[in-house]
Scaffold this motif. Structure first.
Motif, PDB file in Angstrom:
ATOM      1  N   TRP A 113     -14.905  -1.212   5.589  1.00 29.36           N
ATOM      2  CA  TRP A 113     -13.607  -0.539   5.638  1.00 29.36           C
ATOM      3  C   TRP A 113     -12.456  -1.481   5.978  1.00 29.36           C
ATOM      4  CZ3 TRP A 113     -14.248   4.765   8.602  1.00 29.36           C
ATOM      5  CH2 TRP A 113     -14.872   5.677   7.740  1.00 29.36           C
TER       6      TRP A 113
ATOM      7  N   ASN B 264      -7.251  12.984  -2.875  1.00 28.84           N
ATOM      8  CA  ASN B 264      -6.554  14.181  -2.382  1.00 28.84           C
ATOM      9  C   ASN B 264      -5.578  14.737  -3.412  1.00 28.84           C
ATOM     10  OD1 ASN B 264      -6.256  13.011   1.063  1.00 28.84           O
ATOM     11  ND2 ASN B 264      -7.917  14.041   0.041  1.00 28.84           N
TER      12      ASN B 264
ATOM     13  N   PRO C  57     -10.177  -4.098   1.975  1.00 27.35           N
ATOM     14  CA  PRO C  57     -10.640  -2.700   2.008  1.00 27.35           C
ATOM     15  C   PRO C  57      -9.745  -1.808   2.861  1.00 27.35           C
ATOM     16  CG  PRO C  57     -12.377  -4.213   2.757  1.00 27.35           C
ATOM     17  CD  PRO C  57     -11.207  -5.052   2.417  1.00 27.35           C
ATOM     18  N   ALA C  58      -9.117  -2.385   3.885  1.00 26.49           N
ATOM     19  CA  ALA C  58      -8.253  -1.581   4.749  1.00 26.49           C
ATOM     20  C   ALA C  58      -7.003  -1.112   4.009  1.00 26.49           C
ATOM     21  CB  ALA C  58      -7.859  -2.380   5.988  1.00 26.49           C
ATOM     22  N   VAL C  59      -6.632  -1.806   2.937  1.00 22.82           N
ATOM     23  CA  VAL C  59      -5.499  -1.393   2.109  1.00 22.82           C
ATOM     24  C   VAL C  59      -5.974  -0.425   1.022  1.00 22.82           C
ATOM     25  CG1 VAL C  59      -3.933  -2.253   0.307  1.00 22.82           C
ATOM     26  CG2 VAL C  59      -4.031  -3.408   2.523  1.00 22.82           C
TER      27      VAL C  59
ATOM     28  N   GLY D 269       1.030   4.090  -2.823  1.00 21.41           N
ATOM     29  CA  GLY D 269       0.794   5.497  -2.506  1.00 21.41           C
ATOM     30  C   GLY D 269       1.837   6.402  -3.149  1.00 21.41           C
TER      31      GLY D 269
ATOM     32  N   MET E 134       0.830   6.207   5.797  1.00 18.83           N
ATOM     33  CA  MET E 134       0.722   6.816   4.467  1.00 18.83           C
ATOM     34  C   MET E 134       0.615   8.333   4.533  1.00 18.83           C
ATOM     35  SD  MET E 134      -1.256   4.013   2.164  1.00 18.83           S
ATOM     36  CE  MET E 134      -1.637   5.242   0.939  1.00 18.83           C
TER      37      MET E 134
ATOM     38  N   GLU F  31      -3.614  17.301   1.074  1.00 19.09           N
ATOM     39  CA  GLU F  31      -3.195  17.854  -0.218  1.00 19.09           C
ATOM     40  C   GLU F  31      -2.700  19.290  -0.099  1.00 19.09           C
ATOM     41  OE1 GLU F  31      -6.241  17.110   0.755  1.00 19.09           O
ATOM     42  OE2 GLU F  31      -7.814  18.173  -0.331  1.00 19.09           O
TER      43      GLU F  31
ATOM     44  N   THR G 223      -8.393   7.228  -1.002  1.00 21.04           N
ATOM     45  CA  THR G 223      -8.445   8.546  -0.371  1.00 21.04           C
ATOM     46  C   THR G 223      -7.268   9.395  -0.839  1.00 21.04           C
ATOM     47  OG1 THR G 223      -9.419   7.457   1.543  1.00 21.04           O
ATOM     48  CG2 THR G 223      -8.635   9.703   1.853  1.00 21.04           C
ATOM     49  N   LEU G 224      -6.092   8.788  -0.873  1.00 15.02           N
ATOM     50  CA  LEU G 224      -4.909   9.532  -1.320  1.00 15.02           C
ATOM     51  C   LEU G 224      -5.085  10.008  -2.762  1.00 15.02           C
ATOM     52  CD1 LEU G 224      -2.032  10.554  -0.918  1.00 15.02           C
ATOM     53  CD2 LEU G 224      -1.211   8.327  -1.657  1.00 15.02           C
TER      54      LEU G 224
ATOM     55  N   ALA H 238       0.832  -1.203   0.000  1.00 14.61           N
ATOM     56  CA  ALA H 238       0.000   0.000   0.000  1.00 14.61           C
ATOM     57  C   ALA H 238       0.869   1.257   0.000  1.00 14.61           C
ATOM     58  CB  ALA H 238      -0.922  -0.007   1.212  1.00 14.61           C
ATOM     59  N   ILE H 239       1.930   1.223   0.795  1.00 16.69           N
ATOM     60  CA  ILE H 239       2.810   2.395   0.881  1.00 16.69           C
ATOM     61  C   ILE H 239       3.448   2.685  -0.479  1.00 16.69           C
ATOM     62  CG2 ILE H 239       4.951   3.260   1.910  1.00 16.69           C
ATOM     63  CD1 ILE H 239       4.130   1.598   4.458  1.00 16.69           C
TER      64      ILE H 239
ATOM     65  N   LEU I 188      -8.866   1.489   0.900  1.00 22.01           N
ATOM     66  CA  LEU I 188      -9.456   2.763   1.328  1.00 22.01           C
ATOM     67  C   LEU I 188      -8.415   3.897   1.426  1.00 22.01           C
ATOM     68  CD1 LEU I 188     -11.877   4.476   2.331  1.00 22.01           C
ATOM     69  CD2 LEU I 188     -11.444   3.589   4.626  1.00 22.01           C
ATOM     70  N   PRO I 189      -7.271   3.668   2.085  1.00 22.27           N
ATOM     71  CA  PRO I 189      -6.289   4.761   2.107  1.00 22.27           C
ATOM     72  C   PRO I 189      -5.779   5.143   0.710  1.00 22.27           C
ATOM     73  CG  PRO I 189      -5.471   2.837   3.339  1.00 22.27           C
ATOM     74  CD  PRO I 189      -6.889   2.568   3.003  1.00 22.27           C
ATOM     75  N   LEU I 190      -5.663   4.160  -0.178  1.00 26.07           N
ATOM     76  CA  LEU I 190      -5.172   4.486  -1.526  1.00 26.07           C
ATOM     77  C   LEU I 190      -6.181   5.320  -2.296  1.00 26.07           C
ATOM     78  CD1 LEU I 190      -3.528   1.105  -2.564  1.00 26.07           C
ATOM     79  CD2 LEU I 190      -2.396   3.267  -2.015  1.00 26.07           C
TER      80      LEU I 190
ATOM     81  N   ARG J  92      -5.922  -0.621   8.624  1.00 27.83           N
ATOM     82  CA  ARG J  92      -6.441   0.680   8.197  1.00 27.83           C
ATOM     83  C   ARG J  92      -5.808   1.815   9.006  1.00 27.83           C
ATOM     84  NH1 ARG J  92     -11.498   1.818  10.633  1.00 27.83           N
ATOM     85  NH2 ARG J  92     -12.153  -0.337  10.405  1.00 27.83           N
TER      86      ARG J  92
ATOM     87  N   LEU K 102      -4.180  12.287   5.791  1.00 23.04           N
ATOM     88  CA  LEU K 102      -4.769  11.642   4.631  1.00 23.04           C
ATOM     89  C   LEU K 102      -6.288  11.798   4.718  1.00 23.04           C
ATOM     90  CD1 LEU K 102      -4.235   9.789   2.212  1.00 23.04           C
ATOM     91  CD2 LEU K 102      -4.347   7.832   3.757  1.00 23.04           C
TER      92      LEU K 102
ATOM     93  N   LEU L 284      -2.035   2.146   8.352  1.00 25.66           N
ATOM     94  CA  LEU L 284      -1.821   2.759   7.036  1.00 25.66           C
ATOM     95  C   LEU L 284      -2.205   4.231   7.041  1.00 25.66           C
ATOM     96  CD1 LEU L 284      -2.817   0.034   4.422  1.00 25.66           C
ATOM     97  CD2 LEU L 284      -0.545   0.989   4.868  1.00 25.66           C
ATOM     98  N   TRP L 285      -3.224   4.579   7.827  1.00 23.29           N
ATOM     99  CA  TRP L 285      -3.614   5.999   7.848  1.00 23.29           C
ATOM    100  C   TRP L 285      -2.438   6.845   8.355  1.00 23.29           C
ATOM    101  CZ3 TRP L 285      -7.865   5.793   5.187  1.00 23.29           C
ATOM    102  CH2 TRP L 285      -8.457   6.987   4.848  1.00 23.29           C
TER     103      TRP L 285
END
Ligand code: B12
Ligand code: SF4
Lengths: 446, 317
Positions: B267, A311, A299-301, A282, B280, B218, A307-308, A278-279, A303-305, B273, B213, B276-277
């Motif tokens: 989620w 953004n 989904p936990a991997v 990103g 990341m 951004e 979202t990024l 995931a990192i 969702l952050p992607l 999660r 994030l 990673l929050w």
């Protein structure tokens, strides 16, 4: 190589007729050189000039489309290196791998998991974009079976991953209508792969073992007459991939280096280590990948992607705002609580989401702050007691309720006295973070 | 075909700031290229990760975060030692107890805690006030004094209170975090004011006030990219290393805090999660030009360091 405005000007009809929308042919030439106009806008250019200028006036990074219909993915057409210069255009496509040596049940389960990767953020639905079917078995028959199975089970376009031309040919027989991305033409197979892409009119990935080989291969493939390309330098380590993706983007934009004028694909897949996968993904989203491929459907991997990506690809000049009006959540009656927030969409949807989660029907009123957050707006004087009182009056919330209370964000508790005085409402200070709203309502609202 | 690698010729670089003293002192900054584009310049120092410690029990932390620390959260000294055990390059001590709503502790009280923590660890100490500008201006003269010679990084100095904080840094040999809300001109202006007090620019770290994030990252990303480009092209007042309050921001996000998912959506598990929050948010801001990262979960630190090891190899051409 990029042409200068003057070089382009020499090829134009010099009628200065303004039909292209520019005051003069020279002005038009300058726009072309800057990549801000398209040659088609001038009805009078000669065919010879078109041919000469065609390449120079094409966008520095081609637009490539994968898939058909509603889920068609467009990538490329980027114009800048930094998002503060101008927004990034086409969000990175996220692809998830499925392997043809998995059992039919495993494939079905993974595709099902991919289909469920749907998230709601700032009032929009976000999902992944592609399913990559990998010919890990090395067997053409298995590949075709897997492609059929995936295609039948998902609405997302496919990436067909095999270096075996025979397997690819068979897969395209069943999947070409969905316009998948063929991955990939390599030094060993590029002639046959290009033939396939041309025959089925599908986009083709070109994979080198480094930047030099990639450039060479792209030239060979385009010489064979196919230009719907996605490019891969072959880097699989994050450090090398960051360098290569940067070189590809820089050379395409700053030098108009044609072989790199296509969207790039990057592979982050690392099934042993989903966090590092995931990192890395990103990094590729931030740094110029048109498509990023991962292995995890957790989904936990994802969702952050997602979202990024949202953004990085928002327009830095315009915050996303919602309309400033009275929103009714869950059929509120006259005794329902009233929440006052701002019309920055992120702020509004945080509050609306948490109010919804509380299951207490309510009114949520975003004040027009030009789309900025609570504290930003407060600091900028756009969330003042005067402004809030006036908006509440204009929106007529008083007519909808039989009580006299409004709830404001905890961060702006300082507003309460003045706001009460100006608006005539009893002002209740809510929690600082909207996630505190459900328990706040339990304790303070009955 | 031999592709000529396109290298930018940067004329300048980011200032290098040293924090702490002794064998575990760390250097941040010094970059002469954009993040990890080592084919055209140097990234001489690895990013520094500090784990956060507070002198008040962190009520508002989610269970997953509290559990990672066990029973040290009521004791800043034990907590700081544990942070070092977890591999933190530095400890970031928050003097939350000075906050008017959290006990309103006096300058002497918090200084005692700061000294005790500093003496218990061998890594550099970052000391953060309670965030109330006037109160921080009040406590730092004493805090700075008891930490004399430790070469701490102290802050946050804002437009409102920089005078007091910079003065104590000057007298007692510390560096300063200069904090301004997401605006490159405000950041620059504050740096000018601070250097006008004769604090050298290699004793200033910029805090651009990041968002996590999904919550404004951004804006920070672009401000930081612009600051780095400014630093590389010779703007000395933007050339300080950048600190990112990653833990503070990412653990506010419900994606990190909530165990479950909102209705109708999945989620995934909270652990992956949440980590990673935080990570990341950090790795994305690393790409934008961050140097010093304040985190909260020890596993985030580990994942971040693994990533740094990989990305530091640089591309080979
Ligand atoms: C991104 C950002 C910006 C962006 C704006 C983005 C935008 N569209 O809003 C930009 C770069 C433009 C910006 C500019 C400024 N900013 Co600014 N910014 C931020 C930042 C980093 C994040 C804000 C954000 O998006 N938060 C996320 C949203 C969802 O949060 P929120 O709106 O507060 O909503 C939450 C809660 O308030 C609550 N909530 C919301 N509504 C309601 C309603 C009820 C009833 C309840 C109970 C709860 C509730 O729920 C939400 C989720 O928990 C913060 C610092 C930070 N890390 O928080 C500074 C911050 C808000 N900015 C600040 C400042 C000072 C400014 C500027 C004035 C400075 C300047 N540069 O001149 C300008 C003003 C801009 C202008 N003139 O228009 C300060 C405000 C200081 C203060 N305490 O007043 C902050 C806090 C930074 C700081 N610590 O100094 N900023
Ligand atoms: S339309 Fe063509 S001929 Fe007319 S002004 Fe524009 S470039 Fe010149």
């Amino acid at each position: 190589m990029a042409l200068t405005g003057l070089e382009i000007y020499k090829q134009l009809p010099k009628k200065n007729c303004k039909e292209c929308g520019q005051p003069t042919c020279l002005a038009f030439a300058m726009q072309l050189a800057a990549g801000k106009a398209s040659l088609e806008a001038c009805p009078y250019v000669s065919d010879a000039a078109k041919e000469f200028l065609g390449a120079a006036s094409a966008p520095p990074i081609a637009l490539v489309k994968i898939g058909t219909g509603e889920k068609e993915l467009s990538i490329g057409n980027e114009t800048v290196l930094f998002r503060h210069d101008k927004r990034f255009e086409h969000p990175t496509g996220i692809a998830i791998e499925v392997y043809d040596d998995m059992s039919a049940e495993e494939i079905a389960a993974k595709v099902d998991a991919i289909n469920k990767l749907v998230f709601d953020r700032v009032g929009q639905i976000h999902e992944v974009d592609l399913v990559a079917v990998v010919n890990r078995s090395g067997d053409a028959g298995k590949f075709v079976e897997a492609v059929k199975a995936v295609q039948g089970a998902t609405k997302y376009p496919l990436i067909l991953i095999s270096s075996d031309v025979n397997a690819m040919g068979q897969a395209l027989e069943v999947a070409a209508a969905g316009k998948p991305l063929v991955y990939a033409a390599t030094a060993e197979n590029y002639e046959a792969m290009t033939e396939l892409a041309k025959k089925y009119q599908v986009p083709l990935a070109v994979k080198g073992s480094n930047l030099n080989e990639l450039a060479e291969l792209v030239e060979k493939v385009t010489a064979l007459g196919w230009k719907e390309l996605v490019i891969d330098s072959g880097a699989r380590e994050v450090a090398q991939a960051l360098g290569d993706l940067t070189q590809i983007r820089r050379k395409a934009l700053k030098e108009k280096f044609r072989p790199f004028g296509y969207p790039a694909i990057a592979f982050a897949s690392n099934p042993e280590n989903p966090l590092q996968e995931a990192i890395d993904a990103g990094v590729y989203i931030a740094k110029y990948a048109g498509i990023v491929v991962i292995s995890s459907a957790d989904p936990a991997v994802v969702l952050p992607l997602i979202t990024l990506r949202l953004n990085i690809y928002t327009d830095p000049q315009k915050p996303i705002a919602v309309e400033a009006k009275i929103y009714e959540i869950g059929n509120p009656g006259p005794d329902a609580p009233v929440f006052i927030t701002t019309n920055f969409s992120l702020t509004y949807f945080c509050v609306a989401g948490d109010v919804e989660a509380s299951r207490v029907p309510a009114y949520v009123i975003p004040i027009d702050t030009d789309g900025i957050s609570v504290l930003t707006a407060w600091a900028a004087g756009k969330y003042s007691p005067e402004k809030i009182a006036e908006d509440l009056k204009n929106l007529g919330i008083k007519d909808k309720i039989n009580h006299n209370k409004i709830i404001i964000p905890g961060h702006v508790a300082v507003l309460s006295g003045k706001l009460a005085e100006l608006s005539g409402f009893e002002v209740i200070v809510g929690p600082r973070e909207s996630s505190g709203i459900p328990s706040f309502l339990k304790q303070r609202w009955n | 075909m031999a592709v000529t690698i396109l290298k930018e010729r940067w004329t300048s670089k980011v200032a290098e700031v040293t924090i702490g003293e002794g064998p575990k002192a760390v250097k941040v900054g010094g970059d002469s290229t954009l993040p990890y584009l080592t084919f055209e310049g140097q990234v001489p120092n690895a990013p520094v990760v500090a784990l956060e410690v507070s002198d008040v029990y962190p009520e508002d932390w989610p269970e997953i975060l509290k559990n990672a620390w066990g029973d040290v959260l009521s004791d800043p000294v034990a907590w700081a030692k544990k942070a070092v055990e977890f591999g933190a390059d530095a400890v970031a001590l928050r003097l939350d107890s000075a906050h008017p709503d959290k006990g309103n502790a006096s300058a002497e009280d918090v200084a005692r805690t700061a000294k005790a923590v500093a003496d218990a660890i061998d890594v550099p100490l970052i000391v953060l006030g309670c965030g109330v500008e006037e109160k921080d201006a009040e406590i730092f003269p004493t805090v700075g004094e008891v930490l004399q010679g430790k070469n701490c990084l102290i802050g946050c100095a804002t437009q409102e209170n920089y005078n007091s904080i910079v003065a104590t840094a000057l007298v007692n040999g510390h560096s300063v975090i200069a904090s301004s809300p997401l605006d490159i001109n405000l950041a620059k202006q504050l740096n000018i004011l601070i250097t006008e007090m004769n604090l050298p620019s290699d004793r200033i770290v910029i805090d651009p006030l990041i968002g996590a994030l999904g919550y404004g990252i951004e804006y920070a990303y672009s401000i930081m990219e612009r600051a780095r480009l400014g630093a590389l092209t010779g703007d000395k007042m933007l050339a300080m290393p950048i600190i990112c309050f990653v833990g503070q921001e990412s653990w506010k996000a419900k994606e990190a805090k909530d165990e479950g998912s909102p209705e109708g959506y999945d989620w995934g598990g909270q652990y992956t999660r949440a980590i990673l929050w935080e990570v990341m948010t950090a790795t994305t801001l690393l790409q934008a030009g961050g140097h010093l990262f304040l985190m909260r979960h020890p596993d985030s630190l580990k994942q971040f360091k693994d990533h740094v090891a990989a990305i530091s190899k640089g591309a080979q051409y």
